[in-house]
Design an enzyme around this catalytic site. Sequence first.
Site, short mmCIF file in Angstrom:
data_model
loop_
_atom_site.label_atom_id
_atom_site.label_comp_id
_atom_site.label_asym_id
_atom_site.label_seq_id
_atom_site.Cartn_x
_atom_site.Cartn_y
_atom_site.Cartn_z
N CYS A 161 -5.45 16.66 -28.05
CA CYS A 161 -4.29 17.37 -28.62
C CYS A 161 -4.36 18.88 -28.40
O CYS A 161 -3.33 19.53 -28.20
CB CYS A 161 -4.13 17.04 -30.10
N ASP A 358 4.81 18.24 -31.67
CA ASP A 358 3.61 17.45 -31.92
C ASP A 358 3.15 16.74 -30.65
O ASP A 358 3.90 15.95 -30.06
CB ASP A 358 3.94 16.41 -33.00
N HIS A 360 0.91 14.44 -30.53
CA HIS A 360 0.31 13.16 -30.89
C HIS A 360 1.25 11.97 -30.69
O HIS A 360 1.28 11.04 -31.49
CB HIS A 360 -0.19 13.19 -32.33
#
Length: 474
Positions: A161, A358, A360
């Site tokens: 990430c 994000d 993820h």
Amino acid sequence: MTSLPGRGVSPSSSDPLCEGNAAPSSSSSSGQDLKQLKNSILSCVFSSPFSISEAHQDSSANRSLKPHSGSYAWSRFLRRIACTGSMWRFLGASKALTSSDVWFLGKCYKLSSEELSNSSDCESGNATFLEDFSSRIWITYRKGFDAISDSKYTSDVNWGCMVRSSQMLVAQALIFHHLGRSWRKPSQKPYSPEYIGILHMFGDSEACAFSIHNLLQAGKSYGLAAGSWVGPYAMCRAWQTLVCTNREHHEAVDGNGNFPMALYVVSGDEDGERGGAPVVCIDVAAQLCCDFNKNQSTWSPILLLVPLVLGLDKLNPRYIPLLKETLTFPQSLGILGGKPGTSTYIAGVQDDRALYLDPHEVQLAVDIAADNLEAGTSSYHCSTVRDLALDLIDPSLAIGFYCRDKDDFDDFCSRASELVDKANGAPLFTVVQSVQPSKQMYNEESSSGDGMDSINVEGLDGSGETGEEEWQIL
């Protein structure tokens, strides 16, 4: 999380192993029906529960005519419920945006309670912000790419990430450089060569200049490795190494580098590894630009990465107002940061909430050829605005800035100096004209007559560092 409906972008399915993401429920058909109902309301009934209009822009130019269909009254009713917050509780979202200003990568979007009650304005105002947000390059976990180096990793799920967040920040810098801050993703193909070329550079193979493969290779000396999480300081240094290597390779082959700007990783005491406010040295930036231009005196575009540690176990609250203000700089590229162990790309702020993209989300690896102007690019854009309380951000983070020319850099330095004045003795970073090695700074007799520190910028190695053994910034 505040979920905004997409504009021609279909979100990819989420992987249950993503950090910070809950595994999808399979408990009952009634739960699935409720989920489908929520998604239907979000995507089909209304565009947004709030209205956003860009600062200093006439919102009336974007207004659309009210539809006269029979469903309009029902849509208007639902929008008004959503504005009160009741619908957001039904949808499971954390909160709706308030009427406070939203700052997003240096641009201000103003909300007003009057606009919230006007459904027509709500649609046109929301489009202004959402079009900007969904035009930003979104880079996420991928699976199914070629193995990284000698490892067996064909996916970066659960560990990549920070790498992905840093790729997003650098990608925005390239977009701003080649296409401008006002660029928005076009709705029709063919796309521009610059846009496709940028996406190609972030593909997931060694053939792509700024791939996760090449970043991990460049960052080996800073602890980067497949399967291991990395912090923002090491990530910034990996970018420094990769850009330098990339430039040297391309200059040897065709006389040109494909990273179109100088890169300055700003550090402080002991090269920024053990505290101390980082110091932006104007002379160092000038020398880096000179080196980029092959020893010519002209200024070049420059990317500044500022790794910071703003607390021990948690973010020191005194830094929160300063972090928020950096996102108001016209040069802002956002922040690499998130909850501890979970990196995100923070690009905006409203009140005490950080707005972020994000990484993820698990998507299949794609290969976008540099000359394929008809390529599908939906997996590189997102219309879901997630938010995080600023006081929950990990104290280890990094800020990015892009300065197009000397005037832009001077404006950045002016804003940064004003920010120092507001810091009450604890600035995020400082700005000086020049600095000098520690062994001279402790010698009072060697101080220059004008009180300014100095450094022999000819000793720079092209990365903003010198050959001196140590640095000490007072």
